[in-house]
Design a protein around this motif. Structure first.
Motif, PDB file in Angstrom:
ATOM      1  N   ARG A 102      -4.354  -2.786  -4.624  1.00 37.94           N
ATOM      2  CA  ARG A 102      -3.033  -3.418  -4.772  1.00 37.94           C
ATOM      3  C   ARG A 102      -2.381  -3.643  -3.415  1.00 37.94           C
ATOM      4  N   LEU A 108      -3.790  -8.793  -9.256  1.00 36.59           N
ATOM      5  CA  LEU A 108      -5.042  -8.048  -9.149  1.00 36.59           C
ATOM      6  C   LEU A 108      -5.868  -8.203 -10.431  1.00 36.59           C
ATOM      7  N   ASN A 141       2.288  -8.520  -8.438  1.00 33.15           N
ATOM      8  CA  ASN A 141       1.093  -8.156  -7.666  1.00 33.15           C
ATOM      9  C   ASN A 141       0.061  -7.470  -8.550  1.00 33.15           C
ATOM     10  N   LYS A 142       0.518  -6.630  -9.468  1.00 29.13           N
ATOM     11  CA  LYS A 142      -0.421  -5.997 -10.402  1.00 29.13           C
ATOM     12  C   LYS A 142      -1.130  -7.061 -11.245  1.00 29.13           C
TER      13      LYS A 142
END
Length: 197
Positions: free
Chosen positions: A95, A157, A153-154
């Protein structure tokens, strides 16, 4: 000149070697690199594995560690078994690496995290370890963790993992040049040559 995309997982032993040499080789060849952290766990789970294949198949694991020692010796890299357990959980590091892409510190962070894991026997799931790495790179840890843990952002990913699957990636390190896939540290030079062709 085409870009080579370097797909890596922080739990991957051979990704460590690649991370420590891809920058130098790519510069020498004049090939741009995009660093693509992702997670192998979801891909392995679809194959019916709940652990690293190096743990599932002990003979393969013993061979890998001895081979890694030889490869690292050839590259002048230190290597030591990670602490706690192998493989370490690389989700926090992934992350962070993804969050740093827009600010340009992903390659330096990635290399430092791999070195912490495979050369210094530090726990890369530990916030203090990751904070020390960021501080050493003059990156504000609080701001970096906030960016890394942001929902967007999670999701990015997760999207990176999904893209890896659709591109046929099944292990790390992998390299893509357009639609062409190369797998393994020993295929880095071939991927760089393809990018130049």
């Amino acid at each position: 000149m085409r870009t080579i995309e370097f797909w890596y997982e922080f739990a991957s032993t051979y990704s460590y070697v690649t991370a420590m040499r891809i920058g130098r080789l790519a510069v020498a060849e004049g090939v741009p690199v995009r660093w693509r952290p992702f997670l192998l766990g979801p891909i392995f789970k679809e194959l019916g594995w709940n652990d690293s294949p190096f743990n599932i198949y002990p003979a393969k694991g013993r061979y890998m560690w001895r081979d890694l020692e030889r490869v690292c010796e050839d590259e002048g890299l230190p290597v030591r078994l990670p602490p706690v357990r192998f493989p370490q959980n690389g989700v926090k590091a992934a992350r962070l690496a993804l969050a740093g892409e827009h600010e340009g510190w992903t390659p330096a962070f990635t290399s430092a995290a791999f070195q912490a894991n495979y050369a210094e026997q530090r726990d890369i799931f530990d916030d203090d370890t990751l904070s020390a790495i960021l501080t050493g790179l003059d990156v504000d840890p609080d701001r970096a963790f906030a960016a890394a843990n942001a929902p967007a952002n999670k999701e990015a990913l997760f999207a990176q993992v999904a893209e890896a699957k659709t591109r046929g990636i099944f292990g790390a390190p992998s390299f893509t040049v357009g639609d062409e896939l190369f797998w393994g540290n020993d295929r880095l030079e071939a991927a760089l040559a393809w990018a130049k062709a």
